[in-house]
Design an enzyme around this catalytic site. Structure first.
Site, PDB file in Angstrom:
ATOM      1  N   LYS A  42     -54.755  -5.982   9.855  1.00  0.00           N
ATOM      2  CA  LYS A  42     -53.649  -6.445   9.057  1.00  0.00           C
ATOM      3  C   LYS A  42     -54.017  -6.577   7.585  1.00  0.00           C
ATOM      4  O   LYS A  42     -53.166  -6.697   6.720  1.00  0.00           O
ATOM      5  CB  LYS A  42     -53.205  -7.839   9.545  1.00  0.00           C
ATOM      6  N   GLY A  43     -55.317  -6.585   7.323  1.00  0.00           N
ATOM      7  CA  GLY A  43     -55.793  -6.898   5.972  1.00  0.00           C
ATOM      8  C   GLY A  43     -55.234  -6.027   4.862  1.00  0.00           C
ATOM      9  O   GLY A  43     -55.157  -6.446   3.715  1.00  0.00           O
ATOM     10  N   GLU A  98     -57.752   0.896   3.318  1.00  0.00           N
ATOM     11  CA  GLU A  98     -58.429  -0.280   3.875  1.00  0.00           C
ATOM     12  C   GLU A  98     -58.595  -1.348   2.798  1.00  0.00           C
ATOM     13  O   GLU A  98     -58.739  -1.044   1.621  1.00  0.00           O
ATOM     14  CB  GLU A  98     -59.790   0.186   4.441  1.00  0.00           C
ATOM     15  N   ASP A  99     -58.567  -2.599   3.222  1.00  0.00           N
ATOM     16  CA  ASP A  99     -58.682  -3.691   2.262  1.00  0.00           C
ATOM     17  C   ASP A  99     -60.068  -3.797   1.626  1.00  0.00           C
ATOM     18  O   ASP A  99     -60.193  -3.906   0.417  1.00  0.00           O
ATOM     19  CB  ASP A  99     -58.301  -5.039   2.929  1.00  0.00           C
ATOM     20  N   ASP A 102     -67.393  -3.512   3.703  1.00  0.00           N
ATOM     21  CA  ASP A 102     -68.472  -4.502   3.669  1.00  0.00           C
ATOM     22  C   ASP A 102     -69.739  -3.822   4.198  1.00  0.00           C
ATOM     23  O   ASP A 102     -70.438  -3.148   3.453  1.00  0.00           O
ATOM     24  CB  ASP A 102     -68.015  -5.696   4.524  1.00  0.00           C
ATOM     25  N   LYS A 130     -67.611  -4.173  -1.332  1.00  0.00           N
ATOM     26  CA  LYS A 130     -68.670  -5.185  -1.446  1.00  0.00           C
ATOM     27  C   LYS A 130     -69.982  -4.459  -1.621  1.00  0.00           C
ATOM     28  O   LYS A 130     -70.573  -3.981  -0.653  1.00  0.00           O
ATOM     29  CB  LYS A 130     -68.716  -6.043  -0.178  1.00  0.00           C
ATOM     30  N   PHE A 151     -67.123 -14.296  -0.127  1.00  0.00           N
ATOM     31  CA  PHE A 151     -66.033 -14.143   0.832  1.00  0.00           C
ATOM     32  C   PHE A 151     -64.717 -14.355   0.093  1.00  0.00           C
ATOM     33  O   PHE A 151     -64.475 -15.412  -0.479  1.00  0.00           O
ATOM     34  CB  PHE A 151     -66.174 -15.100   2.017  1.00  0.00           C
ATOM     35  N   ASP A 158     -57.871 -12.269   4.892  1.00  0.00           N
ATOM     36  CA  ASP A 158     -57.781 -13.578   5.536  1.00  0.00           C
ATOM     37  C   ASP A 158     -59.135 -14.208   5.799  1.00  0.00           C
ATOM     38  O   ASP A 158     -60.178 -13.551   5.751  1.00  0.00           O
ATOM     39  CB  ASP A 158     -57.082 -13.444   6.895  1.00  0.00           C
ATOM     40  N   ARG A 164     -53.573 -14.853   3.805  1.00  0.00           N
ATOM     41  CA  ARG A 164     -53.180 -13.451   3.551  1.00  0.00           C
ATOM     42  C   ARG A 164     -52.073 -13.339   2.516  1.00  0.00           C
ATOM     43  O   ARG A 164     -51.952 -12.339   1.820  1.00  0.00           O
ATOM     44  CB  ARG A 164     -52.682 -12.783   4.845  1.00  0.00           C
TER      45      ARG A 164
HETATM   46  P1  IMP Z   1     -67.182  -3.778   7.674  1.00  0.00           P
HETATM   47  O1  IMP Z   1     -66.824  -3.114   8.956  1.00  0.00           O
HETATM   48  O2  IMP Z   1     -68.441  -4.589   7.788  1.00  0.00           O
HETATM   49  O3  IMP Z   1     -67.239  -2.821   6.495  1.00  0.00           O
HETATM   50  O4  IMP Z   1     -66.082  -4.868   7.409  1.00  0.00           O
HETATM   51  C1  IMP Z   1     -64.817  -4.572   6.992  1.00  0.00           C
HETATM   52  C2  IMP Z   1     -63.846  -5.639   7.441  1.00  0.00           C
HETATM   53  O5  IMP Z   1     -64.406  -6.939   7.357  1.00  0.00           O
HETATM   54  C3  IMP Z   1     -62.653  -5.667   6.536  1.00  0.00           C
HETATM   55  O6  IMP Z   1     -61.640  -4.820   7.006  1.00  0.00           O
HETATM   56  C4  IMP Z   1     -62.244  -7.129   6.560  1.00  0.00           C
HETATM   57  O7  IMP Z   1     -61.327  -7.341   7.617  1.00  0.00           O
HETATM   58  C5  IMP Z   1     -63.492  -7.888   6.852  1.00  0.00           C
HETATM   59  N1  IMP Z   1     -64.071  -8.516   5.655  1.00  0.00           N
HETATM   60  C6  IMP Z   1     -65.259  -8.232   5.069  1.00  0.00           C
HETATM   61  N2  IMP Z   1     -65.474  -8.995   3.993  1.00  0.00           N
HETATM   62  C7  IMP Z   1     -64.385  -9.795   3.884  1.00  0.00           C
HETATM   63  C8  IMP Z   1     -64.018 -10.815   2.922  1.00  0.00           C
HETATM   64  O8  IMP Z   1     -64.716 -11.141   1.951  1.00  0.00           O
HETATM   65  N3  IMP Z   1     -62.806 -11.409   3.145  1.00  0.00           N
HETATM   66  C9  IMP Z   1     -61.991 -11.094   4.188  1.00  0.00           C
HETATM   67  N4  IMP Z   1     -62.299 -10.138   5.078  1.00  0.00           N
HETATM   68  C10 IMP Z   1     -63.499  -9.503   4.932  1.00  0.00           C
HETATM   69 MG    MG Z   2     -59.626  -5.299   7.697  1.00  0.00          MG
END
Ligand code: IMP
Ligand code: MG
Length: 179
Positions: A42-43, A98-99, A102, A130, A151, A158, A164
């Protein structure tokens, strides 16, 4: 500003102008391709809905819900598909919206999945990158803002399904998730 935020990282105005700029770049690149824009729920909903309104090329919109996180701030290391795409993507040019990237786990897995399903190309657009957190060999083709390891919430993002709807992106106070 919300009391759980330490400070505002990107204001509504900053978001508005940067999202438009990136959307127009993507719009130009896909001018004759009839791409499918995939919103990762949903992000990404707020970013996505602002983003696609700047496109003036023929596009198809589709939605997918995945989660790599449980309900906390630490990745669980497992990608779950909660809602799959409605349409077939074989032979199509896919743009994932994508939001935040990370560790890169979510996008590395999604890109591989879409290519496996026969997409002609897969491009990644992110609102936030990030930096310094990457564990998977993947990076966005287009990104709005690089951020440090904080964060963040708001503009779709969220913490435990909260915040959100904040119209800006704020850094969440550590005291909210470290207790
Ligand atoms: P990854 O798979 O580790 O790259 O993480 C990506 C997902 O982690 C994103 O789609 C977010 O839902 C969540 N996420 C990572 N960092 C944050 C943050 O700082 N705030 C909120 N959601 C985050
Ligand atoms: Mg997400």
């Amino acid at each position: 500003m919300h009391q759980d935020c330490e400070r505002i990282l990107f204001s509504e105005e900053q978001l508005r102008s940067r999202v438009k700029e990136v959307a127009m770049t993507v719009n130009a690149r896909y001018a004759d391709k009839n791409p499918i824009f995939v919103c990762i729920l949903k992000g990404s909903i707020i970013f996505y809905s602002d983003f696609v309104r700047h496109l003036d090329i023929p596009v198809k919109l589709d939605f997918m819900a995945v989660s790599s996180y449980g309900d906390g701030a630490v990745s669980s290391g497992k990608l779950r598909i909660r809602k799959d795409l409605d349409g077939d993507i074989s032979g199509r040019d896919v743009v994932i919206v994508e939001d935040i990237i990370d560790s890169g786990f979510t996008l590395a897995n999604l890109k591989a999945l879409f290519l496996e399903r026969g997409a002609n190309s897969v491009c990644i657009v992110t609102l936030l990158n990030k930096i310094g957190r990457r564990e998977y060999d993947i990076r966005p083709d287009y990104n709005c803002f690089d951020i440090e390891n904080e964060f963040v919430v708001g503009y779709g993002l969220d913490y435990n399904e909260r915040y959100r709807n904040l119209p800006y992106i704020g850094i969440l106070k550590r005291s909210v998730y470290e207790q």
